[in-house]
Design a protein around this motif. Structure first.
Motif, PDB file in Angstrom:
ATOM      1  N   ASP A 150       0.860  -1.171   0.000  1.00 27.89           N
ATOM      2  CA  ASP A 150       0.000   0.000   0.000  1.00 27.89           C
ATOM      3  C   ASP A 150       0.898   1.222   0.000  1.00 27.89           C
ATOM      4  O   ASP A 150       1.813   1.341   0.815  1.00 27.89           O
ATOM      5  N   GLN A 151       0.635   2.138  -0.900  1.00 25.79           N
ATOM      6  CA  GLN A 151       1.558   3.265  -1.051  1.00 25.79           C
ATOM      7  C   GLN A 151       1.486   4.218   0.138  1.00 25.79           C
ATOM      8  O   GLN A 151       2.473   4.862   0.480  1.00 25.79           O
ATOM      9  N   ARG A 152       0.319   4.291   0.748  1.00 27.33           N
ATOM     10  CA  ARG A 152       0.155   5.252   1.837  1.00 27.33           C
ATOM     11  C   ARG A 152       0.666   4.668   3.146  1.00 27.33           C
ATOM     12  O   ARG A 152       1.460   5.295   3.835  1.00 27.33           O
TER      13      ARG A 152
ATOM     14  N   ALA B 144      -6.969  -3.359  -7.108  1.00 27.88           N
ATOM     15  CA  ALA B 144      -6.320  -2.353  -6.254  1.00 27.88           C
ATOM     16  C   ALA B 144      -7.386  -1.506  -5.578  1.00 27.88           C
ATOM     17  O   ALA B 144      -8.120  -0.772  -6.226  1.00 27.88           O
ATOM     18  N   MET B 145      -7.491  -1.606  -4.232  1.00 27.02           N
ATOM     19  CA  MET B 145      -8.452  -0.821  -3.463  1.00 27.02           C
ATOM     20  C   MET B 145      -7.912   0.583  -3.221  1.00 27.02           C
ATOM     21  O   MET B 145      -8.631   1.529  -2.974  1.00 27.02           O
ATOM     22  N   SER B 146      -6.593   0.638  -3.243  1.00 25.14           N
ATOM     23  CA  SER B 146      -5.946   1.947  -3.032  1.00 25.14           C
ATOM     24  C   SER B 146      -4.727   1.992  -3.926  1.00 25.14           C
ATOM     25  O   SER B 146      -4.434   1.020  -4.626  1.00 25.14           O
ATOM     26  N   GLU B 147      -4.032   3.072  -3.923  1.00 24.34           N
ATOM     27  CA  GLU B 147      -2.794   3.162  -4.703  1.00 24.34           C
ATOM     28  C   GLU B 147      -1.775   2.199  -4.151  1.00 24.34           C
ATOM     29  O   GLU B 147      -1.574   2.142  -2.934  1.00 24.34           O
ATOM     30  N   LEU B 148      -1.180   1.443  -5.079  1.00 25.94           N
ATOM     31  CA  LEU B 148      -0.237   0.418  -4.639  1.00 25.94           C
ATOM     32  C   LEU B 148       1.101   0.657  -5.306  1.00 25.94           C
ATOM     33  O   LEU B 148       1.205   1.369  -6.311  1.00 25.94           O
ATOM     34  N   THR B 149       2.105   0.061  -4.739  1.00 30.74           N
ATOM     35  CA  THR B 149       3.394  -0.020  -5.421  1.00 30.74           C
ATOM     36  C   THR B 149       3.598  -1.490  -5.753  1.00 30.74           C
ATOM     37  O   THR B 149       3.543  -2.341  -4.857  1.00 30.74           O
ATOM     38  N   ALA B 150       3.760  -1.774  -7.066  1.00 35.30           N
ATOM     39  CA  ALA B 150       4.005  -3.154  -7.488  1.00 35.30           C
ATOM     40  C   ALA B 150       5.479  -3.274  -7.813  1.00 35.30           C
ATOM     41  O   ALA B 150       6.063  -2.388  -8.448  1.00 35.30           O
ATOM     42  N   LYS B 151       6.055  -4.355  -7.356  1.00 35.17           N
ATOM     43  CA  LYS B 151       7.479  -4.562  -7.574  1.00 35.17           C
ATOM     44  C   LYS B 151       7.629  -5.938  -8.206  1.00 35.17           C
ATOM     45  O   LYS B 151       7.025  -6.915  -7.750  1.00 35.17           O
ATOM     46  N   CYS B 152       8.428  -5.975  -9.290  1.00 36.99           N
ATOM     47  CA  CYS B 152       8.680  -7.252  -9.964  1.00 36.99           C
ATOM     48  C   CYS B 152      10.169  -7.466  -9.897  1.00 36.99           C
ATOM     49  O   CYS B 152      10.937  -6.610 -10.356  1.00 36.99           O
ATOM     50  N   SER B 153      10.598  -8.566  -9.308  1.00 35.20           N
ATOM     51  CA  SER B 153      12.043  -8.787  -9.247  1.00 35.20           C
ATOM     52  C   SER B 153      12.370 -10.107  -9.925  1.00 35.20           C
ATOM     53  O   SER B 153      11.628 -11.088  -9.821  1.00 35.20           O
ATOM     54  N   ALA B 154      13.442 -10.071 -10.695  1.00 42.28           N
ATOM     55  CA  ALA B 154      13.856 -11.231 -11.474  1.00 42.28           C
ATOM     56  C   ALA B 154      15.227 -11.652 -10.998  1.00 42.28           C
ATOM     57  O   ALA B 154      16.119 -10.807 -10.873  1.00 42.28           O
ATOM     58  N   ALA B 155      15.375 -12.960 -10.785  1.00 48.72           N
ATOM     59  CA  ALA B 155      16.651 -13.428 -10.259  1.00 48.72           C
ATOM     60  C   ALA B 155      17.055 -14.698 -10.961  1.00 48.72           C
ATOM     61  O   ALA B 155      16.220 -15.554 -11.245  1.00 48.72           O
ATOM     62  N   ASN B 156      18.311 -14.785 -11.324  1.00 46.19           N
ATOM     63  CA  ASN B 156      18.872 -16.073 -11.710  1.00 46.19           C
ATOM     64  C   ASN B 156      20.258 -16.155 -11.106  1.00 46.19           C
ATOM     65  O   ASN B 156      20.664 -15.246 -10.363  1.00 46.19           O
ATOM     66  N   GLU B 157      20.988 -17.218 -11.430  1.00 44.28           N
ATOM     67  CA  GLU B 157      22.278 -17.437 -10.751  1.00 44.28           C
ATOM     68  C   GLU B 157      23.280 -16.333 -11.056  1.00 44.28           C
ATOM     69  O   GLU B 157      24.285 -16.209 -10.365  1.00 44.28           O
TER      70      GLU B 157
ATOM     71  N   SER C 125       9.805  -1.405 -10.419  1.00 42.62           N
ATOM     72  CA  SER C 125       8.566  -1.183  -9.666  1.00 42.62           C
ATOM     73  C   SER C 125       7.736  -0.107 -10.346  1.00 42.62           C
ATOM     74  O   SER C 125       8.237   0.653 -11.187  1.00 42.62           O
ATOM     75  N   ARG C 126       6.456  -0.027  -9.953  1.00 38.99           N
ATOM     76  CA  ARG C 126       5.560   0.935 -10.576  1.00 38.99           C
ATOM     77  C   ARG C 126       4.393   1.213  -9.636  1.00 38.99           C
ATOM     78  O   ARG C 126       3.942   0.316  -8.915  1.00 38.99           O
ATOM     79  N   LYS C 127       3.930   2.481  -9.706  1.00 37.91           N
ATOM     80  CA  LYS C 127       2.760   2.842  -8.908  1.00 37.91           C
ATOM     81  C   LYS C 127       1.519   2.391  -9.664  1.00 37.91           C
ATOM     82  O   LYS C 127       1.419   2.567 -10.873  1.00 37.91           O
ATOM     83  N   ILE C 128       0.596   1.833  -8.871  1.00 39.86           N
ATOM     84  CA  ILE C 128      -0.644   1.365  -9.476  1.00 39.86           C
ATOM     85  C   ILE C 128      -1.790   2.146  -8.872  1.00 39.86           C
ATOM     86  O   ILE C 128      -1.945   2.177  -7.639  1.00 39.86           O
TER      87      ILE C 128
ATOM     88  N   GLU D  39      -9.342   5.447  -0.197  1.00 42.35           N
ATOM     89  CA  GLU D  39      -9.688   4.029  -0.392  1.00 42.35           C
ATOM     90  C   GLU D  39      -8.623   3.169   0.239  1.00 42.35           C
ATOM     91  O   GLU D  39      -7.585   2.877  -0.354  1.00 42.35           O
ATOM     92  N   LEU D  40      -8.896   2.791   1.419  1.00 42.40           N
ATOM     93  CA  LEU D  40      -7.936   1.974   2.139  1.00 42.40           C
ATOM     94  C   LEU D  40      -7.920   0.586   1.521  1.00 42.40           C
ATOM     95  O   LEU D  40      -8.959   0.088   1.074  1.00 42.40           O
ATOM     96  N   PRO D  41      -6.743   0.030   1.488  1.00 39.43           N
ATOM     97  CA  PRO D  41      -6.715  -1.335   0.950  1.00 39.43           C
ATOM     98  C   PRO D  41      -7.480  -2.275   1.860  1.00 39.43           C
ATOM     99  O   PRO D  41      -7.225  -2.312   3.055  1.00 39.43           O
ATOM    100  N   VAL D  42      -8.426  -2.915   1.325  1.00 32.44           N
ATOM    101  CA  VAL D  42      -9.192  -3.893   2.094  1.00 32.44           C
ATOM    102  C   VAL D  42      -8.829  -5.264   1.571  1.00 32.44           C
ATOM    103  O   VAL D  42      -9.070  -5.560   0.406  1.00 32.44           O
ATOM    104  N   PRO D  43      -8.210  -6.052   2.394  1.00 33.27           N
ATOM    105  CA  PRO D  43      -7.856  -7.395   1.919  1.00 33.27           C
ATOM    106  C   PRO D  43      -9.113  -8.102   1.421  1.00 33.27           C
ATOM    107  O   PRO D  43     -10.169  -8.009   2.068  1.00 33.27           O
ATOM    108  N   SER D  44      -8.959  -8.701   0.338  1.00 36.72           N
ATOM    109  CA  SER D  44     -10.134  -9.261  -0.334  1.00 36.72           C
ATOM    110  C   SER D  44     -10.815 -10.336   0.497  1.00 36.72           C
ATOM    111  O   SER D  44     -11.992 -10.600   0.305  1.00 36.72           O
ATOM    112  N   ASN D  45     -10.082 -10.941   1.459  1.00 37.97           N
ATOM    113  CA  ASN D  45     -10.709 -12.012   2.245  1.00 37.97           C
ATOM    114  C   ASN D  45     -11.504 -11.459   3.428  1.00 37.97           C
ATOM    115  O   ASN D  45     -12.199 -12.202   4.110  1.00 37.97           O
TER     116      ASN D  45
END
Ligand SMILES: *[C@@H]1O[C@H](CO)[C@@H](O)[C@H](O)[C@H]1NC(C)=O
Ligand SMILES: *[C@@H]1O[C@H](CO)[C@@H](O)[C@H](O)[C@H]1NC(C)=O
Ligand SMILES: *[C@@H]1O[C@H](CO)[C@@H](O)[C@H](O)[C@H]1NC(C)=O
Ligand SMILES: *[C@@H]1O[C@H](CO)[C@@H](O)[C@H](O)[C@H]1NC(C)=O
Ligand SMILES: *[C@@H]1O[C@H](CO)[C@@H](O)[C@H](O)[C@H]1NC(C)=O
Ligand SMILES: *[C@@H]1O[C@H](CO)[C@@H](O)[C@H](O)[C@H]1NC(C)=O
Ligand SMILES: *[C@@H]1O[C@H](CO)[C@@H](O)[C@H](O)[C@H]1NC(C)=O
Length: 633
Positions: A470-472, A499-512, A519-522, A542-548
């Protein structure tokens, strides 16, 4: 003809000589011709001043017995006797008359329903009063037209090698009188008996009724060309006064001749043969009928359907020389022909190396080889793009772009259907690298989710990890399961986020070889319906509300929100009223009706202003407003 002429002369002389001691001059036709079953009239003309004293008719049959037979007797004592016997019973009639002015008399013999037995000589004798007499003769000739000739050809073939002429056809004609004649024709040319080539054997039979049946057999020594010839028989027969002829229908014959030459045909006729094709080898002899054939392939006996050898799904081993032999058992003539067949092929393609991993900057030659019976062309493709020709393709200065599936295609230049391909997978080693930032797809209308896609190059294929926060608040948000897909050069990973609120998505790639991150703001795409603080600010609330988390109290939340809005409106209205009161613009104690008139005045004001600006139009407007007082007011 000359004989008859002489006979006539003699007859004339005899008449002359007779006249000296028999004074009656009698004239009759030599010959009367009549069709069978017709009516015959035989007339006898005499020259006398007075009617004949006596007329007698006799018949005289042909043959040895030259005796006369009386059929009619008449004398002036009105005695008339018709000796019709059984022969002429009911068929014979006699009349006679005399013309004194011409000194001429005539006697007429009429035979109805003429029979063949009536063909004989009829003699008329005339006596005058002084017992002088004269006589005349007429031969009655009967005719019957025969039936149409019937031809029947020989059904079996006729061999050109037979030593004696062979029977070609039989021709028969019935019920002719006199005897009809049969003539044979080949293509409009009459055939005549000739020692060696043509033999005609004729036979005739006389039926009980005296009519003739004539039959004829034609024998010839045929030639090959006679298979195209038409044969027929022609019948010639006499009818009263003329000669007629009729033709039978035309027939052709089957001519047998030995095979002296054999020709082999290959189907497909033109064009190259490749493995898998179906090939037909056909043998044809120049004889008739076709002889017995046998086939060999590279001197090995083959079983074939006599004139046809069918090779299905041919292999290169079917290449070679095919020989077709014919043996004409009748004549012992032997013939053969051969054909060379090449079955072309293209073997499996071998690409080296089979699969490889390169370091960045490496060079690598790829080779592609295939065995073929014909010249080939090699082409390289990657992702459907043509890269070049030749069986070697060199990869220079490998980079991630170099990675991928390389396809080598080999085509036989002269036989395009003969084509094969193989491929090699090239990977380029390197630490993960992002070529683009995270992509955000459009909002899914159904569940307000968005797809986030991240693409990382690298080999070995990087392991992608997503994190969301959550970005906030900086709180981590659960990450849904990612869908990963390998490409030639890396991995595409996608998650679907609500996304219930603004999020920061991070994608990390790893190999040997290393780790890389992007990353990017959503922006919020989904709306949380349970929050109560919505009204304060449309942004960031809009607070992030966990979907569960269970959504409860939706109804009471709405009531509370409505209450808050009402309170706020009352507060604003109060402050506005207070502000106006302070400024003195709100006249105290005035009613709503006064307010309305004030409104009307202000409307008039506007009209006035318009008048000052544009006189004529304004006057009109004023008039309308002033005089008519529109009903809406
Ligand atoms: C012969 O002629 C007479 C008269 O013309 C006729 O009445 C009669 O039927 C004829 N007879 C035959 C057999 O023709
Ligand atoms: C048939 O042939 C014979 C002998 O050649 C000849 O006398 C006769 O006139 C011929 N008949 C016809 C109808 O031509
Ligand atoms: C005769 O010719 C016809 C066509 O011209 C053909 O169909 C037929 O087979 C032939 N008959 C013989 C016996 O050759
Ligand atoms: C077939 O090939 C053989 C050997 O190559 C050759 O001697 C022969 O002449 C060829 N025959 C034909 C019909 O081409
Ligand atoms: C190899 O490729 C890299 C990056 O693409 C480039 O910087 C380098 O100059 C290239 N080297 C050669 C020898 O072409
Ligand atoms: C997100 O990805 C899923 C799975 O590939 C797909 O079915 C869906 O249509 C995508 N949604 C949007 C809005 O593109
Ligand atoms: C990817 O990373 C996870 C966590 O670091 C690890 O458990 C997993 O084995 C890795 N998978 C591969 C294919 O490297």
């Amino acid at each position: 003809m000359t004989l008859r002429y002489i006979a006539l002369l003699i007859a004339g002389l005899s008449v002359l000589t007779c006249k000296t001691w028999a004074m009656v001059d009698v004239n009759m036709e030599d010959r009367v011709e009549v069709s069978l079953k017709g009516q015959a009239e035989i007339s006898c003309i005499y020259t006398l001043k007075e009617p004949a004293k006596m007329i007698v008719w006799f018949t005289k049959s042909p043959g040895r017995d030259q005796s006369r037979k009386r059929v009619y007797y008449y004398d002036t004592l009105q005695k008339e006797i018709i000796d019709e016997g059984s022969e002429y019973a009911g068929r014979i009639n006699f009349t006679h008359s005399h013309e004194p002015q011409n000194s001429r008399g005539s006697a007429l013999l009429i035979i109805n329903n003429v029979q063949l037995s009536d063909q004989k000589e009829y003699i008329c004798t005339v006596h005058d009063v002084s017992t002088d007499s004269g006589e005349g003769h007429t031969l009655l000739q009967i005719f019957n037209s025969p039936s149409l000739p019937v031809i029947e050809g020989t059904h079996t073939g006729i061999s050109v090698t037979a030593e004696e002429p062979s029977k070609v056809a039989h021709c028969k004609v019935d019920d002719g009188y006199p005897r009809p004649n049969i003539t044979w024709y080949k293509d409009r040319f009459p055939l005549q008996q000739s020692n060696n080539e043509v033999k005609i054997s004729e036979s005739e039979t006389t039926k009980a009724n005296g009519l003739f049946t004539v039959e004829s057999d034609l024998y010839i020594k045929p030639q090959r060309t006679d298979e195209d010839a038409l044969f027929y028989c022609e019948v010639k027969y006499f009818v009263p006064g003329e000669v007629r002829m009729t033709e039978s229908k035309k027939i052709n014959i089957t001519v047998h001749y030995p095979t002296t030459k054999v020709t082999v045909y290959v189907n497909p006729r033109n064009g190259l043969i490749k493995e898998g094709d179906t090939v037909e080898i056909r043998c044809e002899g120049n004889g008739n009928p076709q002889p017995v054939f046998s086939f060999t392939h590279n001197e090995e006996e083959l079983s074939a359907d006599n004139e046809m050898l069918l090779l299905e799904n041919v292999k290169r081993s079917h290449s070679g020389t095919y020989v077709c032999q014919s043996i004409d058992f009748g004549e012992g003539i032997y013939a053969e022909d051969s054909v060379n067949i090449t079955v072309h092929y293209l073997d499996q393609i071998v690409v080296t190396p089979e699969e490889t991993v390169l370091n960045q900057g490496d060079d690598l030659p790829l080779t592609c080889n295939a065995l073929s019976s014909l010249p080939t062309q090699t082409s390289w493709f990657k992702d459907g793009t043509w890269l070049g020709k030749g069986h070697v393709l060199v990869l220079h200065n490998a980079s991630y772009d170099t990675a991928g599936l390389y396809v080598c295609q080999v085509t036989v230049s002269s036989l395009h259907e003969l084509q094969k391909q193989n491929s090699v997978q090239i990977s380029v080693r390197g630490k993960p690298k992002f070529t683009k930032e995270i992509e955000v797809g459009p909002v899914n209308k159904a569940d307000r989710s968005v797809n986030l896609t991240c693409y990382a190059e690298g080999f070995p294929f990087p392991n992608i990890t997503w994190t969301l926060s959550d970005q906030r608040t900086g709180q981590p948000v659960p990450v849904p399961e990612a869908e990963n897909q390998m490409t030639d050069t890396g991995v595409i990973s996608m998650i679907s986020v609500r996304a219930m609120s603004e999020l920061t998505a991070k994608c990390s790639a790893a190999n040997e070889l290393g780790t890389e991150e992007v990353s990017r703001k959503i922006e919020a795409s989904a709306r949380a319906t349970t929050t109560t603080t919505q009204a304060t600010s449309p942004k960031g609330t809009e607070l992030p509300v966990p979907s569960n988390q269970p959504r409860t109290g939706g109804g009471s939340g709405v009531i509370i929100a409505v209450l808050i809005i009402c309170l706020l409106l009352i507060a604003i209205l109060g402050s506005v009223l207070y502000f106006l009161y302070k400024k003195g613009k709100l006249p105290c104690g005035r009613s709503g009706k006064q307010d309305f008139t004030k409104q009307k005045a202000s409307k008039d004001d506007i009209v006035m202003e318009m008048k000052s600006g544009k006189s004529e139009e304004a006057v009109l407007l004023q008039g309308v407003n002033g005089d008519k007082k529109s009903p809406t007011e």
